[in-house]
Design a protein around this motif. Structure first.
Motif, mmCIF file in Angstrom:
data_model
loop_
_atom_site.group_PDB
_atom_site.id
_atom_site.type_symbol
_atom_site.label_atom_id
_atom_site.label_comp_id
_atom_site.label_asym_id
_atom_site.label_seq_id
_atom_site.Cartn_x
_atom_site.Cartn_y
_atom_site.Cartn_z
ATOM 1 N N PRO A 1 17.423 24.110 -40.289
ATOM 2 C CA PRO A 1 16.884 24.209 -41.649
ATOM 3 C C PRO A 1 15.646 23.366 -41.917
ATOM 4 O O PRO A 1 14.823 23.746 -42.759
ATOM 5 N N ARG B 1 18.099 30.222 -33.073
ATOM 6 C CA ARG B 1 18.944 29.535 -34.062
ATOM 7 C C ARG B 1 19.983 28.642 -33.395
ATOM 8 O O ARG B 1 20.239 27.523 -33.836
ATOM 9 N N ARG C 1 18.647 34.821 -33.150
ATOM 10 C CA ARG C 1 19.935 34.114 -33.091
ATOM 11 C C ARG C 1 19.963 33.138 -31.920
ATOM 12 O O ARG C 1 20.559 32.057 -32.013
ATOM 13 N N ARG D 1 16.102 29.468 -39.379
ATOM 14 C CA ARG D 1 16.367 28.418 -40.344
ATOM 15 C C ARG D 1 17.867 28.219 -40.597
ATOM 16 O O ARG D 1 18.281 27.145 -41.043
ATOM 17 N N GLU D 2 18.700 29.204 -40.302
ATOM 18 C CA GLU D 2 20.144 29.014 -40.446
ATOM 19 C C GLU D 2 20.635 27.888 -39.531
ATOM 20 O O GLU D 2 21.567 27.152 -39.889
ATOM 21 N N ASP E 1 14.263 33.527 -41.276
ATOM 22 C CA ASP E 1 15.498 33.176 -41.980
ATOM 23 C C ASP E 1 16.608 32.826 -40.995
ATOM 24 O O ASP E 1 17.358 31.863 -41.194
ATOM 25 N N THR E 2 16.729 33.618 -39.932
ATOM 26 C CA THR E 2 17.787 33.374 -38.945
ATOM 27 C C THR E 2 17.571 32.045 -38.234
ATOM 28 O O THR E 2 18.523 31.274 -38.043
#
Length: 394
Positions: free
Chosen positions: A268, A226, A223, A264-265, A261-262
């Motif tokens: 992207p 991110r 996070r 890429r939030e 995935d996180t």
């Protein structure tokens, strides 16, 4: 403390710092952090707390005509029971992009660590000063890189001419996460950790989230990645998962997917490079945990050994070989839908031939010469024109 009353004091603010994600006000001044306050409040792990407070990649950035610059700090230094004293952390002075001086701060707090028991005790100390003099009086950009291996509280900044923040040079921001090797391990100084060297060669601004002993696919680290603005991102995954014996293959694969995935939030389409472990012979085919070599410690040397059983690999225990194969598979799978996701085998940075020439002194961490080699190779492999982190237009 300064004995030169003619120097003027400049308030220390976030505008004078790069590479830190948070600044904590303390009774002495400012403590740079590389993880945000909410993360530090929720995950009070001692190793993580020590690592993220060591300001790897954090530097003061100043534009000034000063010929003298002083910085008061309160460092926190590590001392290992039974091992020789560690040298004081280095402050690197960079002027106009070139190393122009180095200094240390005596005194400070001491974190006394007993590797045999895992216990630690904080012994309080005093504020000290690093002084750089003899600088040219012309207008110039100065960076003072803080020690990568000492938690540091910034107390006061003085100079014989006004200072202001260095303007943004418009260079791409490279956000990197990894283990103690990325943090700096046994590099000679903060500008000679392999990420700092690679950043200088690649012409990018570094944010170093190398966290010694703590590159563990933690969701809060994902996070943080991110939520941190960046133009280029790399994550180096593997050695800490083995030497902490944290998880097995069944947990590792979805954890990697979740970590990516996180990221890429928040990013992207940002170029994202997944780097597998560099060579580490003790864990190539032997699982963790890593354990201190008590025999070496009794001789005054810090060294490590692999304490796992190779036979347990069949049951899913992780080795570096297993992790490399799985990371390559994951990136190949995901890159079919994510063309900005890339993979680099860590042995291209440090492999078998390198180990024969430059062995790991404590069986885990590269020395100063190896950091330089890794930094040069990463810059060539990642930042060159056709590389996965190449800057558009270069």
């Amino acid at each position: 403390m300064s004995t030169h009353p003619e120097l003027m004091t400049t308030p220390l603010t976030e505008k004078l710092l790069r590479g830190a994600l948070d600044l904590e006000r303390t009774e002495h001044g400012l403590r740079p952090h590389r993880l945000p306050a909410p993360v530090r409040a929720r995950y009070a792990d001692g190793q993580l707390a020590m690592a993220e407070a060591q300001p790897a990649g954090v530097r003061l950035v100043l534009r000034t005509r000063a010929t003298v610059v002083e910085l008061d700090t309160l460092p926190t230094k590590r001392a290992y029971t039974g091992a020789p004293p560690r040298p004081d952390g280095i402050y690197d002075l960079v002027v106009g992009g070139r190393l122009a001086g180095q200094g240390t701060v005596a005194g400070g707090n001491t974190l006394a660590i007993d590797m045999a028991t895992g216990s630690a005790e904080l012994l309080p100390g005093t504020v000290g000063t690093v002084r750089f003099s003899g600088l040219s009086a012309d207008l110039k950009d100065i960076e003072i890189w803080l020690p990568h291996n000492e938690a540091t509280e910034l107390v006061a900044l003085r100079s014989d001419a006004p200072v202001e923040p260095t303007p943004d040079r418009g260079r791409p921001v490279w956000l990197h996460h990894g283990s103690s090797i990325s943090h700096g391990s046994d590099a000679a100084s903060p500008t000679t950790t392999w990420p700092a060297l690679a950043a200088a060669l690649g012409g990018v601004e570094l944010i170093n989230l190398g966290l010694a002993g703590s590159a563990l696919l933690d969701p809060f680290t994902a996070r943080t990645l991110r939520d941190t603005p960046a133009d280029l991102i790399s994550v180096k995954i593997g050695i800490n998962l083995v030497n902490t014996d944290l998880m097995r293959l069944r947990a590792f694969t979805p954890a990697v997917h979740g970590f990516l995935d996180t990221i890429r939030e928040g990013h992207p389409t940002t170029p994202l490079l997944v780097v597998s472990p560099v060579l580490c012979p003790i864990h190539e085919d032997t699982p963790g945990p890593s354990a201190p070599d008590l025999g070496a410690i009794s001789e005054g040397r810090l060294s490590f050994r692999a304490a796992g059983d190779p036979a347990e690999t069949a049951a899913g225990k992780l080795t570096l070989s297993v992790i490399r194969d799985e990371l390559a598979r994951i990136v190949t799978q995901r890159s079919a839908e994510d063309p900005n996701l890339h993979h680099l085998d860590g042995r291209e940075l440090y492999g078998e031939a390198d180990f024969a020439e430059l062995p790991l002194p404590d069986a885990l961490h590269p020395d100063a010469a190896t950091h330089r080699r890794m930094g040069e190779r990463f810059a060539e492999l990642a930042f060159r024109t056709a590389g996965p982190l190449a800057v558009p237009g270069d």
